[in-house]
Design a protein around this motif. Structure first.
Motif, PDB file in Angstrom:
ATOM      1  N   MET A   1    -102.823-105.753   9.567  1.00 44.96           N
ATOM      2  CA  MET A   1    -101.366-105.885   9.640  1.00 44.96           C
ATOM      3  C   MET A   1    -100.863-105.843  11.081  1.00 44.96           C
ATOM      4  N   GLU A   2     -99.722-106.458  11.265  1.00 42.95           N
ATOM      5  CA  GLU A   2     -99.036-106.383  12.555  1.00 42.95           C
ATOM      6  C   GLU A   2     -97.998-105.286  12.464  1.00 42.95           C
TER       7      GLU A   2
ATOM      8  N   GLU B   1    -104.476 -99.483  22.746  1.00 35.48           N
ATOM      9  CA  GLU B   1    -105.464-100.362  23.350  1.00 35.48           C
ATOM     10  C   GLU B   1    -106.448-100.799  22.278  1.00 35.48           C
ATOM     11  N   ALA B   2    -106.983-102.018  22.426  1.00 32.97           N
ATOM     12  CA  ALA B   2    -107.964-102.531  21.464  1.00 32.97           C
ATOM     13  C   ALA B   2    -109.135-101.556  21.350  1.00 32.97           C
ATOM     14  N   GLY B   3    -109.550-101.266  20.106  1.00 35.20           N
ATOM     15  CA  GLY B   3    -110.655-100.345  19.854  1.00 35.20           C
ATOM     16  C   GLY B   3    -110.207 -98.929  19.559  1.00 35.20           C
ATOM     17  N   MET B   4    -108.946 -98.620  19.877  1.00 32.48           N
ATOM     18  CA  MET B   4    -108.412 -97.273  19.648  1.00 32.48           C
ATOM     19  C   MET B   4    -108.283 -97.024  18.145  1.00 32.48           C
ATOM     20  N   VAL B   5    -108.683 -95.820  17.704  1.00 34.24           N
ATOM     21  CA  VAL B   5    -108.545 -95.442  16.302  1.00 34.24           C
ATOM     22  C   VAL B   5    -107.309 -94.560  16.170  1.00 34.24           C
ATOM     23  N   LEU B   6    -106.415 -94.946  15.266  1.00 30.87           N
ATOM     24  CA  LEU B   6    -105.182 -94.200  15.027  1.00 30.87           C
ATOM     25  C   LEU B   6    -105.137 -93.763  13.572  1.00 30.87           C
ATOM     26  N   SER B   7    -104.235 -92.874  13.268  1.00 28.38           N
ATOM     27  CA  SER B   7    -104.034 -92.426  11.902  1.00 28.38           C
ATOM     28  C   SER B   7    -102.657 -92.876  11.465  1.00 28.38           C
ATOM     29  N   MET B   8    -102.582 -93.449  10.262  1.00 33.94           N
ATOM     30  CA  MET B   8    -101.330 -93.984   9.749  1.00 33.94           C
ATOM     31  C   MET B   8    -101.085 -93.399   8.364  1.00 33.94           C
ATOM     32  N   SER B   9     -99.846 -93.111   8.043  1.00 32.72           N
ATOM     33  CA  SER B   9     -99.511 -92.586   6.719  1.00 32.72           C
ATOM     34  C   SER B   9     -99.222 -93.741   5.787  1.00 32.72           C
TER      35      SER B   9
ATOM     36  N   VAL C   1    -106.901 -96.340  11.111  1.00 29.85           N
ATOM     37  CA  VAL C   1    -106.752 -97.760  11.423  1.00 29.85           C
ATOM     38  C   VAL C   1    -107.283 -97.995  12.832  1.00 29.85           C
ATOM     39  N   VAL C   2    -107.783 -99.204  13.066  1.00 30.81           N
ATOM     40  CA  VAL C   2    -108.306 -99.552  14.382  1.00 30.81           C
ATOM     41  C   VAL C   2    -107.392-100.604  14.998  1.00 30.81           C
ATOM     42  N   VAL C   3    -107.013-100.392  16.253  1.00 32.00           N
ATOM     43  CA  VAL C   3    -106.232-101.378  16.993  1.00 32.00           C
ATOM     44  C   VAL C   3    -107.188-102.513  17.342  1.00 32.00           C
TER      45      VAL C   3
ATOM     46  N   ALA D   1     -96.143-106.744  19.371  1.00 34.91           N
ATOM     47  CA  ALA D   1     -96.763-106.152  18.182  1.00 34.91           C
ATOM     48  C   ALA D   1     -98.198-105.711  18.469  1.00 34.91           C
ATOM     49  N   VAL D   2     -98.675-104.820  17.594  1.00 39.04           N
ATOM     50  CA  VAL D   2    -100.049-104.355  17.654  1.00 39.04           C
ATOM     51  C   VAL D   2    -100.701-104.733  16.319  1.00 39.04           C
ATOM     52  N   VAL D   3    -101.896-105.316  16.374  1.00 38.54           N
ATOM     53  CA  VAL D   3    -102.616-105.679  15.149  1.00 38.54           C
ATOM     54  C   VAL D   3    -103.527-104.505  14.783  1.00 38.54           C
ATOM     55  N   LEU D   4    -103.342-104.009  13.551  1.00 33.15           N
ATOM     56  CA  LEU D   4    -104.092-102.853  13.057  1.00 33.15           C
ATOM     57  C   LEU D   4    -104.982-103.278  11.890  1.00 33.15           C
ATOM     58  N   ASP D   5    -106.190-102.723  11.848  1.00 33.91           N
ATOM     59  CA  ASP D   5    -107.142-103.026  10.777  1.00 33.91           C
ATOM     60  C   ASP D   5    -107.462-101.737  10.033  1.00 33.91           C
ATOM     61  N   ALA D   6    -107.104-101.691   8.729  1.00 39.87           N
ATOM     62  CA  ALA D   6    -107.346-100.502   7.908  1.00 39.87           C
ATOM     63  C   ALA D   6    -108.610-100.637   7.049  1.00 39.87           C
ATOM     64  N   ASN D   7    -109.393-101.695   7.272  1.00 38.53           N
ATOM     65  CA  ASN D   7    -110.656-101.842   6.560  1.00 38.53           C
ATOM     66  C   ASN D   7    -111.613-100.733   6.985  1.00 38.53           C
ATOM     67  N   PRO D   8    -112.494-100.283   6.073  1.00 36.60           N
ATOM     68  CA  PRO D   8    -113.540 -99.354   6.511  1.00 36.60           C
ATOM     69  C   PRO D   8    -114.345-100.028   7.626  1.00 36.60           C
ATOM     70  N   PRO D   9    -114.820 -99.270   8.611  1.00 38.66           N
ATOM     71  CA  PRO D   9    -115.553 -99.876   9.730  1.00 38.66           C
ATOM     72  C   PRO D   9    -116.758-100.719   9.307  1.00 38.66           C
TER      73      PRO D   9
END
Length: 151
Positions: A78-79, A92-100, A109-111, A118-126
């Motif tokens: 998601m964006e 930054e790309a590669g950064m792992v964040l936590s989202m509610s 989620v991974v940037v 916008a920032v593109v976030l990936d919530a798929n399992p690694p």
């Protein structure tokens, strides 16, 4: 000799690798992984991989995507508007964040990309979308589950 069957609690040492040979996880230097076979505590390919093993046995199990973490899902990418991030956080790309997720659950989620707006976030399992290879050593069969069903 006792063989692992569904419902047994087992202890295993493992070394998880990708097709390119890189390691993504290992129990080396830690206690063995303990789980109940067939209870959904591990991915299905790992569960199925220990069936029939005997204490002390070692084997390599190739687990296809569908028996691991499944295919990478586009709906989990998601964006997110960059102005919704706290001002002191510079994604930054590669950064792992936590989202509610709105229900109070925190999801990692991974940037994957940072754009101007916008920032593109990936919530798929690694490990989504990847075939996995596990070297497994069965350390112990601790017996069946303690669940007793009576008519």
């Amino acid at each position: 000799m006792q063989q692992v069957k569904k419902g047994d609690t087992v202890k295993v040492h493992y070394h998880g690798k990708l097709n390119d040979g890189s390691t993504f996880d290992s129990s080396e230097g830690r206690e063995p992984l303990e789980f109940e076979v067939g209870a959904g505590m591990v991915i299905s390919g790992f569960d199925n991989g220990v069936l029939g093993m005997t204490k002390g046995e070692k084997k390599t199990v190739n687990i296809p995507v569908d028996e691991a973490y499944g295919p990478k899902r586009e709906d989990l990418i998601m964006e997110f508007p960059i102005d919704r991030f706290p001002p002191d956080l510079k994604p930054e790309a590669g950064m792992v964040l936590s989202m509610s997720n709105g229900e109070g659950q925190q999801l990692p989620v991974v940037v994957t990309e940072v754009r101007e707006d916008a920032v593109v976030l990936d919530a798929n399992p690694p490990l989504a979308g990847k075939d996995l290879i596990f070297d497994i050593e069965l350390v112990e069969i601790a017996g069946g589950s303690s669940l007793i069903i009576t008519p």
